[in-house]
Design an enzyme around this catalytic site. Structure first.
Site, PDB file in Angstrom:
ATOM      1  N   ASP A  91     -58.138 125.405  26.629  1.00 62.13           N
ATOM      2  CA  ASP A  91     -57.712 125.306  25.229  1.00 62.13           C
ATOM      3  C   ASP A  91     -58.612 124.352  24.445  1.00 62.13           C
ATOM      4  O   ASP A  91     -58.141 123.452  23.747  1.00 62.13           O
ATOM      5  CB  ASP A  91     -56.242 124.862  25.131  1.00 62.13           C
ATOM      6  CG  ASP A  91     -55.664 125.107  23.740  1.00 62.13           C
ATOM      7  OD1 ASP A  91     -56.306 125.826  22.951  1.00 62.13           O
ATOM      8  OD2 ASP A  91     -54.583 124.568  23.435  1.00 62.13           O
ATOM      9  N   HIS A 116     -56.590 127.084  20.405  1.00 58.44           N
ATOM     10  CA  HIS A 116     -55.518 127.800  19.700  1.00 58.44           C
ATOM     11  C   HIS A 116     -55.504 127.501  18.196  1.00 58.44           C
ATOM     12  O   HIS A 116     -54.865 128.215  17.433  1.00 58.44           O
ATOM     13  CB  HIS A 116     -54.149 127.501  20.324  1.00 58.44           C
ATOM     14  CG  HIS A 116     -53.603 126.142  20.051  1.00 58.44           C
ATOM     15  ND1 HIS A 116     -53.655 125.094  20.958  1.00 58.44           N
ATOM     16  CD2 HIS A 116     -52.948 125.639  18.967  1.00 58.44           C
ATOM     17  CE1 HIS A 116     -53.074 124.033  20.449  1.00 58.44           C
ATOM     18  NE2 HIS A 116     -52.639 124.331  19.238  1.00 58.44           N
ATOM     19  N   SER A 118     -52.583 119.251  16.612  1.00 67.01           N
ATOM     20  CA  SER A 118     -53.344 119.945  17.653  1.00 67.01           C
ATOM     21  C   SER A 118     -54.847 119.840  17.413  1.00 67.01           C
ATOM     22  O   SER A 118     -55.329 120.125  16.321  1.00 67.01           O
ATOM     23  CB  SER A 118     -52.946 121.419  17.701  1.00 67.01           C
ATOM     24  OG  SER A 118     -51.652 121.578  18.214  1.00 67.01           O
TER      25      SER A 118
END
Length: 474
Positions: free
Chosen positions: A146, A116, A221
Site C-alpha cells: 500500500d 489506496h 492516509s
C-alpha cells in the site's frame, strides 16, 4: 578568627552545591518541542487531491416511474400515453474526488503516500504548505505494501524534503507526531506514543505495522509519522473503525526497501519460495519434537518451485532464512520478499527433530501472494474420523488436482477431531509424516497409534488451504 574562616568556607561550599542538588534527583522524561517540530516539518507534508471519471452504467431501457405512480403495473400501463416521460434521463459521466496526505522525500519533488490514496486516479493534485497546488505523476505503485511514489510536475523548484529515519530503532513508548489532512482539514498536527510494533492486522502477507495512539483519521492516509527528532518513521495507513487511539503506520524502513524499484521501474519485484505454511502451537511442538514454538511449519510445497528444488518438504519447520531468525510464521514472507532474485540463501529447518541447513535459490514472485500463511484451524485434531477413497469423481467435486490422500467422510461426535474443527471434506495427506494415498495406507498409519500418543495430520481443507493438526489420541 580561624573558626570564622572555617565557617565562612563551609557556607561558600554549601551555596556552590545548592544549584546542583536538583540534578541528583531522578530525571523526568521531557516531551519533544512539538511547536518547533511542527514549524520545521510542515513544509514537507502535502495534501493530495485525486479525481477519476466514473462512467455511467449501460441504460437498460427500463422506464422511470411517473411522479404520480409508484407501482410498476401503473407505470407500464400509462407508458404508451406519456411516452418519453417514462424513459430514464440520460446518465452522464461523473467525477469522483478523494483526499489524502503525502510527504516529500527529495528536493526534486518525489512524494510518498499510500497506494489506496491515488489508485485508479485520472488526476492527482498536490497542495503544498505555501498554498501552491501542483499536478503530480504516479511514478510507481505497490499494492501489497500500500505504497505509491509520486513526482511533482514543477521541475524548476526545490522542495523541502522530510528526512527518513530508522523505524527498526523505534521503541515502544517513544513520542511520535503525525501531520496530515484528516477530513480535509489541512496541516493538522497530532501527537502520541508508539503503542506497539510488528502489528499484523490482516491487510496482506507483509503486515508489519507500527501502532500509535497519535490521532489518525480518514484523510491522514499516506501522511508521515515523525519521531521526536523530526525524522519520518512511518506512513500513516489504517485505523480501526470505532476505535479510539488505535492507528497503524507502515514502518519507513519497509518503504525505503522498495522506493528505488518504484522510481526506476514503477513496480516491485519480490522473492519467492513456493510454499504454504502455518504457525506452531504446543501440540505441534511436542509432536514434531521441536525445542520451541518459534518458526514456520511448511504445509505444502509447490511443484517445481524453488522450495522443492532446495529439498524442502511438508513438515519441515523453517527457523532461519538467509541468516535471519524466523521467530513467528509472519516473519517469513517479509524475509523472502526482501531477498534479491536468484540469490542463494541458507534455510535453517528442523526435520524429524533434527536441525539441518538447505541451500535455496530465491525465485521471482508470481502475481499472486508468494507465500501464504495457512489459516489457523483452532484446536488440533487427533484420530476420530472415518475416511473414504479419493475417487476421480470425488476429486472433481472437491476441485482437487495433483493431490493424493483420503477424504474425511465422517467426524465422530464429541471426539477430539470434532473439537478440533475437522470437517467432512478434509483431505488427509499425511499421518505422522507418512504419506497417505489409500484407505489401506491410512489404516496402516493409525494402526500403531496408542491411547495418549501424539497424532499429527496434514490436511487439505475444503477452502483450499493446507494445515497441520496434532493432539493426543484417545
Amino acid at each position: 578568627m580561624l573558626l570564622k574562616k572555617i565557617l565562612l568556607m563551609l557556607l561558600v561550599s554549601l551555596l556552590a552545591l545548592t544549584p546542583a542538588l536538583p540534578e541528583t534527583a531522578e530525571a523526568k522524561p521531557v516531551s519533544p518541542d512539538f511547536v518547533e517540530l511542527a514549524k520545521r516539518l510542515n513544509p514537507s507534508v502535502v495534501n493530495i487531491r485525486t479525481a477519476k471519471v466514473v462512467k455511467p452504467r449501460a441504460n437498460t431501457g427500463r422506464r422511470a416511474p411517473h411522479p404520480f405512480f409508484g407501482n410498476d403495473f401503473f407505470n407500464e400501463f400509462f407508458a404508451p400515453f406519456f411516452g418519453d416521460q417514462f424513459q430514464q434521463p440520460q446518465q452522464r459521466s461523473r467525477k469522483e474526488q478523494s483526499l489524502g496526505t503525502g510527504f516529500i522525500i527529495s528536493q526534486d519533488g518525489f512524494v510518498l503516500t499510500n497506494n489506496h490514496v491515488v489508485n485508479g486516479a485520472d488526476e492527482v493534485l498536490v497542495k503544498l504548505s505555501d498554498g501552491r497546488e501542483l499536478k503530480a505523476e504516479i511514478k510507481g505503485q505497490d499494492e501489497k505494501l500500500d505504497i505509491a511514489l509520486l513526482k511533482l510536475a514543477d521541475g524548476k523548484s526545490t522542495f523541502a524534503a522530510a528526512e527518513l529515519g530508522d523505524s527498526d530503532a523505534l521503541e515502544v513508548g517513544e513520542w511520535v507526531m503525525a501531520i496530515g489532512n484528516p477530513f480535509g482539514l489541512s496541516q493538522t498536527v497530532t501527537a502520541g506514543i508508539v503503542s506497539a510494533k510488528g502489528r499484523v492486522i490482516g491487510s496482506g502477507p507483509y503486515d508489519d505495522f507500527i501502532q500509535t495512539d497519535a490521532s489518525i483519521n480518514p484523510g491522514n492516509s499516506g501522511g508521515p509519522l515523525f519521531n521526536a527528532q523530526g525524522k519520518v518513521v512511518g506512513i500513516n495507513t489504517a485505523i480501526i473503525a470505532n476505535g479510539q487511539g488505535i492507528g497503524f503506520a507502515i514502518p519507513i524502513n519497509v518503504a525505503k526497501s522498495v522506493v528505488s524499484q518504484l522510481k526506476s521501474t514503477g513496480k516491485v519485484v519480490r522473492g519467492y519460495m513456493g510454499i504454504n505454511f502455518q504457525g506452531l502451537d504446543q501440540s505441534l511442538v511436542k509432536s514434531l519434537k521441536l525445542p520451541s514454538d518459534k518458526g514456520a511449519l511448511i504445509t505444502n510445497v509447490e511443484k517445481d518451485s524453488p522450495a522443492e528444488k532446495a529439498g524442502l518438504k511438508s513438515g519441515d519447520v523453517i527457523v532461519s532464512f538467509d541468516g535471519k531468525p524466523v521467530v513467528a510464521d509472519t516473519d517469513l514472507p517479509k524475509l523472502v520478499a526482501a531477498t534479491p532474485i536468484n540469490k542463494q540463501v541458507k534455510v535453517g529447518v528442523y526435520r524429524d527433530g533434527k536441525r539441518r541447513d538447505l541451500i535455496l535459490t530465491v525465485g521471482l514472485a508470481k502475481d499472486a501472494p508468494a507465500e501464504q500463511t495457512a489459516a489457523a484451524q483452532g484446536e488440533q485434531a487427533g484420530v476420530g474420523i472415518s475416511v473414504q477413497e479419493l475417487t476421480p469423481e470425488l476429486a472433481r467435486q472437491l476441485r482437487l488436482r495433483d493431490v493424493r490422500g483420503v477424504v474425511v467422510s465422517e467426524v465422530k461426535a464429541g471426539s477430539p477431531a470434532e473439537e478440533a474443527g475437522v470437517v467432512r471434506g478434509d483431505l488427509v495427506i499425511e499421518v505422522n509424516g507418512q504419506r497417505i494415498e489409500s484407505i489401506a495406507g491410512f489404516a496402516e498409519a493409525v494402526s500403531s497409534v496408542r491411547k495418549g500418543d501424539m497424532v499429527r495430520l496434514l490436511l487439505r481443507r475444503p477452502n483450499g488451504t493446507f494445515g497441520y493438526v496434532a493432539m493426543k489420541a484417545e
